[in-house]
Write an enzyme that holds these catalytic residues in place. Structure first.
Site: not given
Ligand code: SAM
Length: 230
Positions: A89, A116, A154, A169
């Site tokens: 994220p 995490e 796609r 699109d």
């Molecule tokens: N503790 C982390 C933080 O706050 O940045 C978030 C960890 S999340 C619970 C677990 C995993 O989900 C991440 O390592 C990532 O690979 C994935 N993930 C969660 N949200 C995401 C997003 N918006 N885009 C891409 N991957 C995401």
């Protein structure tokens, strides 16, 4: 194109990859999608890939060893080195322009996190680009990887039945797509606009462009501001 996904839950991909356009694109060899279980690279017999965070705090963090070993193993599976992408994220927000850019690569290696997230040395050491699919936190990177794969595939030439489908699109020209109608001509007192039944293709194209602009102004004015910046 080849897309590798490093994940702790390869089974999660079974259904999305075995239906519709993603299934067909693989059958047509437009894309090869390979899943590798990070847990297979755990150093111990318990297949442990995470541990408590240094400094304390909740949850578990993905250890660097298994992710590095998995990534280096996967890199060697194909002569093309591949563009590494860490799903997080905290990454740059994925959008249609990024989908177009990635669809031109020969090989992508997506790394899905869990718990995490990743030990910081995974980000530093792998030098992979960080991508987020939006400003919210998912439980894991699997759904993010599927979103990215779907948006990219796609765009591969031949993936859609009609080559022009993706051209109009939403977002492809910075605007939302114009309204679409199909049969019946009248549904619950709502009629298809006369212009679409006129057979005048130039006028239809003009109407669609106008509609696209109007709905973008109304629903997503931020897109117009973004295009001003470019
Ligand atoms: N503790 C982390 C933080 O706050 O940045 C978030 C960890 S999340 C619970 C677990 C995993 O989900 C991440 O390592 C990532 O690979 C994935 N993930 C969660 N949200 C995401 C997003 N918006 N885009 C891409 N991957 C995401």
């Amino acid at each position: 194109m080849r897309i590798d996904v490093l994940t702790l839950f390869p089974q999660m991909f079974e259904s999305p990859l075995s239906h519709s356009i993603l299934k067909r694109a693989q059958e047509m060899s437009l894309v090869e999608i390979a899943l590798t279980d990070i847990r297979d690279f755990a150093a111990d017999s318990y297949r442990k890939i995470d541990d408590k965070p240094y400094g304390g705090g909740p949850g578990m963090v993905m250890m660097p060893g298994p992710v590095f070993d998995c990534f280096e193993h996967v890199q060697k599976l194909s002569p093309e080195k591949g563009r590494g992408i860490l799903l997080t994220p905290q990454g740059q927000r994925f959008d249609q322009a990024k989908a177009v850019e990635l669809s031109k690569e020969k090989r992508l290696i997506l790394i899905a996190g869990k718990y995490e997230g990743f030990d910081e040395r995974i980000r530093i050491g792998l030098g992979a680009e960080q991508i987020s699919i939006g400003d919210y936190v998912l439980n894991g990177g699997e759904l993010a990887a599927m979103v990215i794969i779907d948006a990219i595939v796609r765009l591969l030439p031949g993936a859609l039945g009609d080559e022009d489908s993706a051209k109009d699109d939403s977002f492809s020209d910075g605007l939302l797509e114009y309204p679409q109608y199909t049969r019946p001509e009248v549904f619950r007192d709502m009629k298809v606009p006369d212009i679409l039944l006129s057979g005048d293709h130039a006028k239809i194209a003009q109407w669609r462009k106008q509609q696209a602009l109007e709905r973008t102004k109304k629903w997503r004015p931020d897109l117009l501001k973004d295009s001003d910046k470019k």
